[in-house]
Design a protein around this motif. Structure first.
Motif, short mmCIF file in Angstrom:
data_model
loop_
_atom_site.label_atom_id
_atom_site.label_comp_id
_atom_site.label_asym_id
_atom_site.label_seq_id
_atom_site.Cartn_x
_atom_site.Cartn_y
_atom_site.Cartn_z
N PRO A 43 -5.14 -18.48 1.23
CA PRO A 43 -4.69 -19.66 0.48
C PRO A 43 -3.56 -19.37 -0.51
N TYR A 44 -2.78 -18.32 -0.28
CA TYR A 44 -1.58 -18.01 -1.07
C TYR A 44 -1.89 -17.76 -2.55
N GLY A 45 -2.93 -16.97 -2.79
CA GLY A 45 -3.36 -16.68 -4.16
C GLY A 45 -2.31 -15.95 -4.97
N MET A 46 -2.36 -16.16 -6.28
CA MET A 46 -1.47 -15.50 -7.24
C MET A 46 -2.26 -14.41 -7.95
N PHE A 47 -1.62 -13.25 -8.19
CA PHE A 47 -2.29 -12.11 -8.78
C PHE A 47 -1.39 -11.41 -9.78
N VAL A 48 -2.00 -10.64 -10.67
CA VAL A 48 -1.28 -9.69 -11.51
C VAL A 48 -2.00 -8.36 -11.41
N ARG A 49 -1.24 -7.31 -11.50
CA ARG A 49 -1.79 -5.96 -11.41
C ARG A 49 -0.92 -5.08 -12.30
N PRO A 50 -1.52 -4.10 -12.99
CA PRO A 50 -0.70 -3.18 -13.78
C PRO A 50 0.38 -2.52 -12.92
N LEU A 51 1.57 -2.41 -13.47
CA LEU A 51 2.70 -1.82 -12.74
C LEU A 51 2.35 -0.43 -12.21
N ASP A 52 1.70 0.38 -13.03
CA ASP A 52 1.35 1.74 -12.58
C ASP A 52 0.46 1.70 -11.34
N MET A 53 -0.49 0.77 -11.30
CA MET A 53 -1.39 0.66 -10.16
C MET A 53 -0.63 0.13 -8.94
N PHE A 54 0.26 -0.83 -9.16
CA PHE A 54 1.06 -1.39 -8.07
C PHE A 54 1.88 -0.30 -7.39
N MET A 55 2.37 0.65 -8.18
CA MET A 55 3.27 1.69 -7.67
C MET A 55 2.56 2.96 -7.22
N GLU A 56 1.25 3.05 -7.40
CA GLU A 56 0.57 4.32 -7.15
C GLU A 56 0.54 4.70 -5.67
N GLU A 57 0.35 5.99 -5.44
CA GLU A 57 0.24 6.51 -4.08
C GLU A 57 -1.15 6.24 -3.54
N VAL A 58 -1.22 6.05 -2.22
CA VAL A 58 -2.49 5.88 -1.53
C VAL A 58 -3.12 7.27 -1.38
N GLU A 59 -4.42 7.35 -1.66
CA GLU A 59 -5.12 8.63 -1.53
C GLU A 59 -5.08 9.11 -0.08
N ASP A 60 -4.88 10.40 0.11
CA ASP A 60 -4.87 10.99 1.46
C ASP A 60 -6.18 10.72 2.17
N GLY A 61 -6.09 10.44 3.46
CA GLY A 61 -7.27 10.30 4.28
C GLY A 61 -7.98 8.97 4.23
N ARG A 62 -7.42 7.97 3.55
CA ARG A 62 -8.07 6.65 3.50
C ARG A 62 -8.01 6.02 4.88
N GLU A 63 -9.17 5.70 5.41
CA GLU A 63 -9.24 5.11 6.74
C GLU A 63 -8.68 3.70 6.78
N ASP A 64 -8.66 3.00 5.62
CA ASP A 64 -8.15 1.63 5.59
C ASP A 64 -6.64 1.57 5.38
N ASN A 65 -5.96 2.72 5.37
CA ASN A 65 -4.49 2.76 5.26
C ASN A 65 -3.91 2.53 6.65
N ILE A 66 -4.01 1.29 7.13
CA ILE A 66 -3.62 0.99 8.52
C ILE A 66 -2.11 1.04 8.72
N THR A 67 -1.35 0.94 7.65
CA THR A 67 0.11 0.99 7.77
C THR A 67 0.65 2.41 7.62
N ASN A 68 -0.24 3.35 7.26
CA ASN A 68 0.14 4.74 7.05
C ASN A 68 1.23 4.87 5.99
N GLN A 69 1.08 4.08 4.91
CA GLN A 69 2.06 4.10 3.82
C GLN A 69 1.76 5.19 2.82
N LYS A 70 2.79 5.61 2.11
CA LYS A 70 2.63 6.56 1.02
C LYS A 70 2.14 5.85 -0.24
N TYR A 71 2.65 4.62 -0.46
CA TYR A 71 2.34 3.90 -1.69
C TYR A 71 1.49 2.66 -1.43
N ARG A 72 0.74 2.23 -2.45
CA ARG A 72 -0.12 1.06 -2.35
C ARG A 72 0.67 -0.16 -1.86
#
Length: 79
Positions: A43-72
């Motif tokens: 439903p096109y929700g609006m959100f806010v998130r701390p900038l540091d969290m928005f920019m953080e790296e994805v932890e190695d080995g996360r099975e839900d990292n389906i895009t295989n990205q380095k960053y969140r």
């Protein structure tokens, strides 16, 4: 190299969904820097998130990292 979040651009979350970054904002009481963004799916929700969290790296080995990205969140280039 320091990452910079571009506003008014789409970003992809590491779980695969797209979001539109509206702006970088500051909390009036704490002065914490936040990212204001919106889901690009119903439903096109609006959100806010701390900038540091928005920019953080994805932890190695996360099975839900389906895009295989380095960053969140990473700038979406249409691919």
């Amino acid at each position: 190299m320091t990452r910079k979040i571009e506003t008014q651009r789409p970003y992809r979350h590491f779980k695969g969904k797209l979001y539109y970054v509206h702006n970088i904002v500051t909390h009036t009481e704490t002065e914490e820097v936040l990212v204001s963004y919106q889901a690009l799916y119903p439903p096109y929700g609006m959100f806010v998130r701390p900038l540091d969290m928005f920019m953080e790296e994805v932890e190695d080995g996360r099975e839900d990292n389906i895009t295989n990205q380095k960053y969140r969140f990473e700038l979406y280039d249409g691919k």
